[in-house]
Design an enzyme around this catalytic site. Sequence first.
Site, mmCIF file in Angstrom:
data_model
loop_
_atom_site.group_PDB
_atom_site.id
_atom_site.type_symbol
_atom_site.label_atom_id
_atom_site.label_comp_id
_atom_site.label_asym_id
_atom_site.label_seq_id
_atom_site.Cartn_x
_atom_site.Cartn_y
_atom_site.Cartn_z
ATOM 1 N N LYS A 192 35.310 37.597 58.041
ATOM 2 C CA LYS A 192 34.254 37.032 56.841
ATOM 3 C C LYS A 192 35.107 36.175 56.174
ATOM 4 O O LYS A 192 35.768 36.768 54.894
ATOM 5 C CB LYS A 192 33.387 38.123 56.835
ATOM 6 C CG LYS A 192 32.422 37.267 56.176
ATOM 7 C CD LYS A 192 31.193 37.983 55.517
ATOM 8 C CE LYS A 192 32.181 38.065 53.998
ATOM 9 N NZ LYS A 192 31.527 37.514 53.068
ATOM 10 N N THR A 247 36.932 46.329 42.526
ATOM 11 C CA THR A 247 36.978 46.701 42.487
ATOM 12 C C THR A 247 35.528 46.879 43.306
ATOM 13 O O THR A 247 34.968 48.440 43.736
ATOM 14 C CB THR A 247 37.015 46.830 41.900
ATOM 15 O OG1 THR A 247 38.445 46.496 41.006
ATOM 16 C CG2 THR A 247 37.678 48.747 41.335
ATOM 17 N N VAL A 249 33.545 45.817 44.903
ATOM 18 C CA VAL A 249 32.756 45.750 46.183
ATOM 19 C C VAL A 249 33.736 46.639 47.377
ATOM 20 O O VAL A 249 33.285 47.765 48.236
ATOM 21 C CB VAL A 249 32.681 44.436 46.869
ATOM 22 C CG1 VAL A 249 32.433 44.153 48.268
ATOM 23 C CG2 VAL A 249 31.763 43.874 46.206
ATOM 24 N N GLU A 268 42.936 45.235 48.644
ATOM 25 C CA GLU A 268 43.387 44.945 47.614
ATOM 26 C C GLU A 268 42.370 44.191 45.915
ATOM 27 O O GLU A 268 41.115 43.443 46.688
ATOM 28 C CB GLU A 268 44.219 43.402 48.117
ATOM 29 C CG GLU A 268 45.108 42.753 47.244
ATOM 30 C CD GLU A 268 44.615 41.916 46.096
ATOM 31 O OE1 GLU A 268 44.781 42.137 45.549
ATOM 32 O OE2 GLU A 268 44.963 40.204 46.743
ATOM 33 N N CYS A 302 43.663 37.236 41.124
ATOM 34 C CA CYS A 302 43.702 38.766 41.247
ATOM 35 C C CYS A 302 45.065 39.055 40.274
ATOM 36 O O CYS A 302 44.681 39.781 39.372
ATOM 37 C CB CYS A 302 43.149 39.235 42.206
ATOM 38 S SG CYS A 302 44.306 38.459 43.064
ATOM 39 N N GLU A 399 38.234 42.435 34.660
ATOM 40 C CA GLU A 399 38.873 41.300 34.670
ATOM 41 C C GLU A 399 38.146 40.246 34.511
ATOM 42 O O GLU A 399 36.993 40.392 34.821
ATOM 43 C CB GLU A 399 38.874 41.209 36.143
ATOM 44 C CG GLU A 399 39.154 40.468 36.814
ATOM 45 C CD GLU A 399 39.765 41.102 38.433
ATOM 46 O OE1 GLU A 399 39.527 41.418 38.846
ATOM 47 O OE2 GLU A 399 40.801 40.486 38.762
HETATM 48 P P1 ADP Z 1 33.424 38.424 43.679
HETATM 49 O O1 ADP Z 1 32.889 38.989 42.871
HETATM 50 O O2 ADP Z 1 34.557 37.458 43.038
HETATM 51 O O3 ADP Z 1 32.293 37.240 44.254
HETATM 52 P P2 ADP Z 1 33.585 39.591 45.788
HETATM 53 O O4 ADP Z 1 34.632 41.276 45.667
HETATM 54 O O5 ADP Z 1 32.131 39.912 45.283
HETATM 55 O O6 ADP Z 1 34.128 39.315 44.487
HETATM 56 O O7 ADP Z 1 33.340 39.222 46.969
HETATM 57 C C1 ADP Z 1 34.565 38.963 48.361
HETATM 58 C C2 ADP Z 1 34.104 39.092 49.143
HETATM 59 O O8 ADP Z 1 33.515 40.441 49.145
HETATM 60 C C3 ADP Z 1 33.311 37.668 49.727
HETATM 61 O O9 ADP Z 1 33.267 37.526 51.299
HETATM 62 C C4 ADP Z 1 32.273 38.756 49.673
HETATM 63 O O10 ADP Z 1 31.229 38.251 50.880
HETATM 64 C C5 ADP Z 1 32.574 40.330 50.332
HETATM 65 N N1 ADP Z 1 31.222 41.211 49.580
HETATM 66 C C6 ADP Z 1 30.697 41.229 49.049
HETATM 67 N N2 ADP Z 1 29.379 42.186 48.666
HETATM 68 C C7 ADP Z 1 29.935 43.334 49.850
HETATM 69 C C8 ADP Z 1 29.663 44.719 50.150
HETATM 70 N N3 ADP Z 1 28.068 44.865 50.202
HETATM 71 N N4 ADP Z 1 29.114 44.720 51.209
HETATM 72 C C9 ADP Z 1 31.610 44.244 52.414
HETATM 73 N N5 ADP Z 1 31.315 42.361 51.909
HETATM 74 C C10 ADP Z 1 31.028 42.617 50.520
#
Ligand code: ADP
Length: 501
Positions: A192, A247, A249, A268, A302, A399
């Site tokens: 995804k 972190t 998520v 990561e 990052c 961050e």
């Molecule tokens: P940022 O806050 O920098 O956008 P995220 O960690 O939210 O970074 O996003 C990184 C990836 O994780 C994206 O592909 C996002 O759609 C996905 N993501 C966000 N929330 C979730 C979740 N609850 N479960 C799985 N994937 C998620």
Amino acid sequence: MAAQYNGDSENGLKLPQVKFTKLFINGEFVDSVSGKTFETIDPRTGETITRVAEAVKEDIDLAVKAAREAFDNGIWPRMSGYERGRIMCKFADLIEENKEELALLESWDSGKVLSFVRLRDVRSVAKTLRYYAGAADKIHGETMKMGGELQGYTLKEPIGVVGQIIPWNYPLVMFFMKVSPALAAGCTIVIKPAEQTPLTALFVADLSKQAGIPPGVLNVVPGFGQTAGAAISSHMEIDKVAFTGSTEVGRLILQASGSSNLKPVSLELGGKSPLIICDDADLDMAVDLARLAVFTNKGEICVAGSRVFVQEGIYDEFVKRSAEKAKSWVVGDPFDPNVLQGPQVDKKQFNKILSYIEHGKREGATLLTGGKPWGEKGYYVEPTIFTDVEEDMLIAKDEIFGPVMSLMKFKTIEEAIQKANNTRYGLAAGIVTNNLNIANTVSRSIRAGVIWINCYFAFDDDIPFGGYKMSGIGRDLGLQALENYLQIKSVVTPIYDSPWL
Ligand code: ADP
């Protein structure tokens, strides 16, 4: 504000037609089950580039079903590593043949500077694919002479169906950092891309088909984190999840594994990396490195060296030269060849960065340069430097993921090490010194996954990359990353009547 370069014939630059906007499942582009779509925007203006099919749980189920079939009964895990490597090399060739279109799409969707994307990102992903293609036929177990009347050996087998969730800051680089070792290992994949940047992932899905990667092996499912992402991380038929992102998520993904099928998870995550600049450093080089370490890719990195510790003997001069140098860091349209920093990826990120900058001012840090939005439209932020930053200020702890440098002073190396380690993160660190002993001491004392001495962002396919502490679990890149996608099977046979036992 710099002119927009849409179809600007003066520069010979024409934005491409977006050809692929559907989900890529089982080797075909398909609409989402619900028919729902979402918009992906041009961060230069906030306008919609196009709409893309939105995967939710039902679509993830279909993608996993295809990947499961391709793994359980398909040819990919069963063909020779040589043959997999050959197809991966063809995939890399196709990336190079389509490099200009890929670079334009990537820059348009993410706000990344086109000249960097051309020079670095697109070239490096073809290289990453070839690196792992070369490893595909060198995956071996071991033979053990065991203590008893037994002989054992190990087989390294692909782990199965892999779910991969990636962020928006390096869409293509992250895509290939994740899929290349998984493909080499013989896994099948449901990946995804981030909802902000789905376009290049769909473009390369088509190239994977042209290269001969069989249906179901690589499925690309754009969608949102809480729906599509969560459906991947909690899926009972996915054997492993690899994630790059925040972190917060990362924690949710671990929890989802714990409450579903206990799939192994590699993460990561975020960072707040220190860059330590010693009195003996080459000052011009140090100023350039510090600027590069946090302003590159608009600070959406990052490993950003966002905490810069400068030794007291050179601190004042360093501040002066940094302020001067910041003026020559050109912000503007990422398609403009003179520009070094484009817009932040979206409005949410833009607002988040500006609110951290306000926090820094309120907490008493001194704003040396920048601190404001840039231009009249789009999501541009001026390169920003704070001095007089204290360790307990929010801008020194969180961050920010934007072009914001926090400058701090130190007296002794011991103090620098203690301050550098005073963070919940441990992704990367930099040290600028000409003293080998200091370089070695700092390298061993900083708790971070990568240490750069007199350089920054020195990535290579061969160098494992990942975090200590809350910056992650496991390593990407290097031969190490293959292990994420393999598991060990032990096979034991008895040896009867051997005169040698
Ligand atoms: P940022 O806050 O920098 O956008 P995220 O960690 O939210 O970074 O996003 C990184 C990836 O994780 C994206 O592909 C996002 O759609 C996905 N993501 C966000 N929330 C979730 C979740 N609850 N479960 C799985 N994937 C998620």
